[in-house]
Design an enzyme around this catalytic site. Structure first.
Site, PDB file in Angstrom:
ATOM      1  N   CYS A 232       0.978  27.386  -8.140  1.00 26.97           N
ATOM      2  CA  CYS A 232       1.471  26.867  -9.426  1.00 26.97           C
ATOM      3  C   CYS A 232       3.087  26.242  -9.330  1.00 26.97           C
ATOM      4  O   CYS A 232       4.000  26.787  -8.796  1.00 26.97           O
ATOM      5  CB  CYS A 232       1.795  28.332 -10.447  1.00 26.97           C
ATOM      6  SG  CYS A 232       2.511  27.652 -11.965  1.00 26.97           S
TER       7      CYS A 232
ATOM      8  N   GLY B  93      -8.349  18.495  -6.871  1.00 24.85           N
ATOM      9  CA  GLY B  93      -7.163  17.656  -7.321  1.00 24.85           C
ATOM     10  C   GLY B  93      -7.731  16.072  -7.399  1.00 24.85           C
ATOM     11  O   GLY B  93      -8.656  15.519  -6.597  1.00 24.85           O
TER      12      GLY B  93
END
Ligand SMILES: Cc1cc2nc3c(=O)[nH]c(=O)nc-3n(C[C@H](O)[C@H](O)[C@H](O)COP(=O)(O)O)c2cc1C
Length: 339
Positions: free
Chosen positions: A106, A207
């Site tokens: 995160c 991603g």
């Protein structure tokens, strides 16, 4: 070698697919919506916050206890206190979870400043201790890690991959950016490939996988066991089926825009919408539409007008205008570039 086996995938002959955990998005309702359009192999919950006073969040828990998608759900934790992580992992193991996942990626400053999430990537020794204790506590179920390739740079990358091997982690989801990259810049798929070669467990490449075609390219470039898709599953809930079609070398069936209008209706039916203040409902829908719109028109008209709407009625009328009028128009298979 891994100690425990991962849950069965939907199609044993195809690479894995997973819906990436996304806070305030991947709740029970969204998992059900995704399942309607074509489930991934695995779901991951939003993160359960772990500290000395934390209790399991009931809304996040519902994504496990009330999940009727038929697909396994990994429960993700974020924290750094070893006794509390161990306590929470054991509590989570009382539920029907596919495994326990640790968030080490995160990038929000308020999170990493507490040395949790992506902040942990600065401290390999701490990661070593956390994973050692968690492995001991979660010995009969998969223990998995989701991380980025580093904090500011990739100095600790290989050391952390070796720690992952030392503690027999069962699955690694790897976002090919550093914490400081946030969501910008190129995804370093070459580093994902390095991880695939270095670790003993399967790796999910993550991603910017925004279409079935990118999924195929990333799988071939990295050699990963599968792909994890986040934002582009918000934009295109058909993406997991499309990835499977592409993997089987089948033609990808185009989605008529009217189906996209139905998807938006389905998102509106979230049980929490009834109790949401009107302004929040508009914000909630716009969060999804920011991604959806990029596959609607190449000129970006829908995106721009959508962002200017103020009320829910205005917003839904605009959706009708763009999605219901031209019956032959279809949803793009990848987001239009340059929007
Ligand atoms: C709104 C949002 C919330 C996210 N929440 C989490 C989370 O709770 N846990 C986590 O590990 N990653 C979280 N992420 C990161 C995603 O899981 C994923 O790694 C990232 O979005 C990159 O993948 P994508 O390009 O497919 O979206 C979040 C991302 C977004 C956009």
């Amino acid at each position: 070698m891994s100690q425990v086996s991962l849950p069965k995938s939907l199609h044993p002959n195809l690479p894995l697919t997973a819906l990436a955990p996304m806070q305030d998005v991947t709740n029970l309702w969204f998992m059900k919506v995704i399942a309607h359009y074509g489930s991934p192999d695995y779901f991951f919950t939003e993160y359960f916050r772990v500290n000395d006073t934390s209790r399991l969040n009931r809304n996040i828990l519902a994504a496990i206890t009330e999940n009727d998608t038929g697909r396994p759900v990994f429960a993700q934790m974020i924290g750094e206190s070893i006794p509390d992580l161990v306590r929470t992992a054991k509590e989570l193991c009382n539920y029907n979870i596919a495994g326990v996942d640790l968030n080490m990626g995160c990038p929000a400053p308020r999170i990493y400043r507490k040395n949790v999430g992506g902040g942990l990537l600065r401290e390999p020794e701490k990661v070593d201790r956390i994973l050692g204790e968690l492995r001991y506590a979660v010995s009969d179920r998969p223990l998995t890690v989701k991380m980025r390739v580093g904090f500011e740079n990739t100095d600790n990358f290989y050391q952390i991959l070796d720690i992952i091997n030392r503690h027999s982690i069962d699955l690694l989801s790897l976002h090919g950016r550093t914490v400081k990259d946030m969501y910008h810049g190129a995804v370093k798929y070459d580093l994902i490939g390095e991880a695939v070669r270095r670790v003993d467990c399967p790796v999910l490449a993550n991603g910017n996988i925004h279409s079935a075609t990118t999924a195929i390219e990333v799988l071939s470039q990295t050699g990963a066991a599968g792909v994890m898709v986040g934002r582009w599953a918000i934009g295109n809930p058909w993406i997991f089926n499309q990835i499977r079609q592409a993997l089987r070398k089948e033609a990808i069936a185009p989605v008529p825009l009217v189906e996209v209008r139905n998807y938006i209706d389905r998102l509106c039916q979230t049980p929490t919408a009834a109790t949401m203040p009107v302004r929040s409902r508009v914000g909630y829908l716009k969060m999804f539409l920011n991604y959806i719109a990029l596959l609607v028109d190449a000129e970006g008209h829908f995106l721009r007008l959508m962002r200017h709407t103020q009320t829910e009625v205005e917003l839904l009328n605009l959706c009708d205008r763009f999605l219901l009028v031209e019956e032959t128009k279809t949803f793009a298979l990848a987001p239009y570039s340059g929007l």
